[in-house]
Design an enzyme around this catalytic site. Structure first.
Site, PDB file in Angstrom:
ATOM      1  NE  ARG A  88       2.555  -5.085  10.876  1.00 44.53           N
ATOM      2  CZ  ARG A  88       3.525  -4.814  10.008  1.00 44.53           C
ATOM      3  NH1 ARG A  88       4.733  -5.320  10.169  1.00 44.53           N
ATOM      4  NH2 ARG A  88       3.296  -4.039   8.971  1.00 44.53           N
ATOM      5  CE  LYS A 143      -1.857  -1.231   3.951  1.00 44.45           C
ATOM      6  NZ  LYS A 143      -1.147  -2.508   4.165  1.00 44.45           N
ATOM      7  NE  ARG A 175      -4.304  -2.122   9.228  1.00 44.21           N
ATOM      8  CZ  ARG A 175      -3.177  -1.501   8.839  1.00 44.21           C
ATOM      9  NH1 ARG A 175      -2.879  -0.309   9.291  1.00 44.21           N
ATOM     10  NH2 ARG A 175      -2.356  -2.091   8.020  1.00 44.21           N
ATOM     11  NE  ARG A 185      17.179  -3.615   7.583  1.00 45.44           N
ATOM     12  CZ  ARG A 185      17.026  -4.309   6.444  1.00 45.44           C
ATOM     13  NH1 ARG A 185      15.969  -5.072   6.263  1.00 45.44           N
ATOM     14  NH2 ARG A 185      17.954  -4.234   5.503  1.00 45.44           N
ATOM     15  NE  ARG A 225       7.589  -1.027   4.713  1.00 43.69           N
ATOM     16  CZ  ARG A 225       7.646   0.153   5.320  1.00 43.69           C
ATOM     17  NH1 ARG A 225       8.524   0.366   6.268  1.00 43.69           N
ATOM     18  NH2 ARG A 225       6.822   1.116   4.973  1.00 43.69           N
TER      19      ARG A 225
HETATM   20  P1  AP5 Z   1       4.969  -1.441   1.731  1.00 38.86           P
HETATM   21  O1  AP5 Z   1       4.595  -0.557   0.611  1.00 38.86           O
HETATM   22  O2  AP5 Z   1       5.713  -0.880   2.893  1.00 38.86           O
HETATM   23  O3  AP5 Z   1       3.673  -2.258   2.214  1.00 38.86           O
HETATM   24  P2  AP5 Z   1       2.506  -1.806   3.180  1.00 38.86           P
HETATM   25  O4  AP5 Z   1       1.270  -2.495   2.709  1.00 38.86           O
HETATM   26  O5  AP5 Z   1       2.449  -0.318   3.309  1.00 38.86           O
HETATM   27  O6  AP5 Z   1       3.036  -2.494   4.515  1.00 38.86           O
HETATM   28  P3  AP5 Z   1       3.099  -1.946   5.982  1.00 38.86           P
HETATM   29  O7  AP5 Z   1       3.982  -2.858   6.763  1.00 38.86           O
HETATM   30  O8  AP5 Z   1       3.323  -0.478   6.055  1.00 38.86           O
HETATM   31  O9  AP5 Z   1       1.646  -2.283   6.383  1.00 38.86           O
HETATM   32  P4  AP5 Z   1       0.825  -2.125   7.579  1.00 38.86           P
HETATM   33  O10 AP5 Z   1      -0.410  -1.941   6.862  1.00 38.86           O
HETATM   34  O11 AP5 Z   1       0.774  -3.199   8.582  1.00 38.86           O
HETATM   35  O12 AP5 Z   1       1.532  -0.950   8.438  1.00 38.86           O
HETATM   36  P5  AP5 Z   1       0.952   0.397   9.006  1.00 38.86           P
HETATM   37  O13 AP5 Z   1       2.081   1.333   9.119  1.00 38.86           O
HETATM   38  O14 AP5 Z   1      -0.262   0.814   8.260  1.00 38.86           O
HETATM   39  O15 AP5 Z   1       5.826  -2.656   1.087  1.00 38.86           O
HETATM   40  C1  AP5 Z   1       6.379  -3.661   1.899  1.00 38.86           C
HETATM   41  C2  AP5 Z   1       7.723  -4.103   1.287  1.00 38.86           C
HETATM   42  O16 AP5 Z   1       7.489  -4.756   0.052  1.00 38.86           O
HETATM   43  C3  AP5 Z   1       8.707  -2.972   1.002  1.00 38.86           C
HETATM   44  O17 AP5 Z   1      10.006  -3.421   1.280  1.00 38.86           O
HETATM   45  C4  AP5 Z   1       8.539  -2.708  -0.512  1.00 38.86           C
HETATM   46  O18 AP5 Z   1       9.734  -2.247  -1.101  1.00 38.86           O
HETATM   47  C5  AP5 Z   1       8.153  -4.080  -1.023  1.00 38.86           C
HETATM   48  N1  AP5 Z   1       7.207  -4.047  -2.130  1.00 38.86           N
HETATM   49  C6  AP5 Z   1       6.071  -3.319  -2.197  1.00 38.86           C
HETATM   50  N2  AP5 Z   1       5.394  -3.584  -3.325  1.00 38.86           N
HETATM   51  C7  AP5 Z   1       6.124  -4.524  -3.985  1.00 38.86           C
HETATM   52  C8  AP5 Z   1       5.939  -5.220  -5.210  1.00 38.86           C
HETATM   53  N3  AP5 Z   1       4.853  -5.006  -5.983  1.00 38.86           N
HETATM   54  N4  AP5 Z   1       6.878  -6.120  -5.585  1.00 38.86           N
HETATM   55  C9  AP5 Z   1       7.983  -6.362  -4.809  1.00 38.86           C
HETATM   56  N5  AP5 Z   1       8.214  -5.712  -3.633  1.00 38.86           N
HETATM   57  C10 AP5 Z   1       7.284  -4.810  -3.225  1.00 38.86           C
HETATM   58  O19 AP5 Z   1       0.477  -0.048  10.451  1.00 38.86           O
HETATM   59  C11 AP5 Z   1       1.405  -0.380  11.449  1.00 38.86           C
HETATM   60  C12 AP5 Z   1       0.699  -0.597  12.785  1.00 38.86           C
HETATM   61  O20 AP5 Z   1      -0.038   0.583  13.170  1.00 38.86           O
HETATM   62  C13 AP5 Z   1      -0.341  -1.710  12.849  1.00 38.86           C
HETATM   63  O21 AP5 Z   1       0.258  -2.974  13.031  1.00 38.86           O
HETATM   64  C14 AP5 Z   1      -1.156  -1.244  14.076  1.00 38.86           C
HETATM   65  O22 AP5 Z   1      -0.464  -1.500  15.272  1.00 38.86           O
HETATM   66  C15 AP5 Z   1      -1.223   0.248  13.875  1.00 38.86           C
HETATM   67  N6  AP5 Z   1      -2.375   0.661  13.053  1.00 38.86           N
HETATM   68  C16 AP5 Z   1      -2.311   1.184  11.790  1.00 38.86           C
HETATM   69  N7  AP5 Z   1      -3.536   1.458  11.323  1.00 38.86           N
HETATM   70  C17 AP5 Z   1      -4.400   1.105  12.310  1.00 38.86           C
HETATM   71  C18 AP5 Z   1      -5.824   1.135  12.433  1.00 38.86           C
HETATM   72  N8  AP5 Z   1      -6.609   1.603  11.455  1.00 38.86           N
HETATM   73  N9  AP5 Z   1      -6.397   0.665  13.572  1.00 38.86           N
HETATM   74  C19 AP5 Z   1      -5.628   0.208  14.577  1.00 38.86           C
HETATM   75  N10 AP5 Z   1      -4.284   0.152  14.544  1.00 38.86           N
HETATM   76  C20 AP5 Z   1      -3.677   0.597  13.426  1.00 38.86           C
HETATM   77 MG    MG Z   2       2.613   1.031   4.913  1.00 38.37          MG
END
Ligand code: AP5
Ligand code: MG
Length: 228
Positions: A179, A17, A95, A167, A134
């Site tokens: 997660r 995303k 979420r 990281r 990542r």
């Molecule tokens: P990346 O683009 O970073 O993927 P992402 O989907 O953004 O992954 P995240 O780890 O950020 O997701 P998340 O949704 O758990 O984290 P968030 O910060 O929202 O890509 C991942 C990797 O793959 C990278 O290395 C990239 O280079 C590679 N890649 C990408 N696309 C590719 C492709 N097509 N091919 C090859 N490689 C590729 O949330 C973190 C925490 O916050 C949660 O765990 C929770 O504790 C809290 N939180 C967030 N939102 C909420 C909510 N709404 N309610 C409650 N708690 C919440």
């Molecule tokens: Mg993200």
């Protein structure tokens, strides 16, 4: 052409995303409401329901309580709208079904609509590699991966030339397990919620970054260089 509409990106951790949103913000002019980033900026905030800090809960891989998340999201939306952003991308929100219902109310208050919800579909084997590999440049936010997308020159950011990378603390196997289970137990139901509304579009997020971008642009009804 999208005009004043809001878009939700949904998908398991590591599905890509953030990678897609980074470009949509820079090249196409979207505003992004990135909940993980909002929470990381407020890592020391104590969550009354649990007595833990926001950072502590995030590092364990647990979702935060709905109330605190909705509060941060509403404040950020207001800020972006006041700054003139008309088209917003929601990264990591909603979420839970509760959050989705609150978003419906917020949308109505802002006299807009959710035009499309993009579901990033990706199998867990790939997600694990994406997450464990990542890293990112703290200077400009460019996201990299040990397995799939290293900088052109080792140790130097392609975008801003920075030479330090970080990281995230929740990028480890234990946190990832939690997660993924949170995604299955609480977020998968949000996909059904939007499917029933008829606004869900699925993309094959296991493909490479350029192919996923093409599919996402198609879902948004945009061409490669079109701005919102
Ligand atoms: P990346 O683009 O970073 O993927 P992402 O989907 O953004 O992954 P995240 O780890 O950020 O997701 P998340 O949704 O758990 O984290 P968030 O910060 O929202 O890509 C991942 C990797 O793959 C990278 O290395 C990239 O280079 C590679 N890649 C990408 N696309 C590719 C492709 N097509 N091919 C090859 N490689 C590729 O949330 C973190 C925490 O916050 C949660 O765990 C929770 O504790 C809290 N939180 C967030 N939102 C909420 C909510 N709404 N309610 C409650 N708690 C919440
Ligand atoms: Mg993200």
């Amino acid at each position: 052409m999208i005009n004043k509409s809001w878009i939700v990106f949904i998908g398991a951790p590591g599905c890509g995303k953030g990678t897609q949103i980074e470009r949509l913000v820079k090249k196409n002019g979207f505003g992004s409401v990135a909940v993980g980033d909002l929470l990381r900026q407020n890592g020391n905030h104590v969550v009354p329901e649990t007595g833990q800090t926001v950072a502590g809960l995030m590092n364990s891989g647990s979702l935060l309580p709905d109330g605190i998340v909705v509060g941060f999201v509403e404040a950020d939306i207001r800020k972006q709208v006041d700054n003139g952003k008309r088209s917003l991308l929601f990264d990591g929100f909603p979420r839970s079904v509760y959050q989705a219902e609150r978003l419906d109310e917020i949308v109505a208050n802002f006299d807009t609509e959710i035009s499309v919800v993009v579901d990033f579909v990706c199998n867990e084997e790939i997600l694990v590699k994406r997450i464990l590999g990542r890293f990112l440049c703290p200077g400009c936010g460019k996201i990299y991966n040990d397995f799939f997308s290293r900088p052109f020159k080792d140790g130097v950011c392609d975008v801003c030339g920075g030479n330090k990378f970080i990281r995230r603390n929740d990028y480890n196997e234990l946190s990832l397990k939690k997660r993924l289970s949170e995604f299955r137990e609480k977020t998968a139901a949000v996909i059904d919620f939007y499917e029933r509304k008829g606004i869900l579009r699925k993309v094959d997020a296991a493909k490479n970054v350029a192919s996923v971008r093409a599919s996402v642009l198609e879902c948004l009804g945009l061409s490669e260089k079109e701005n919102v």
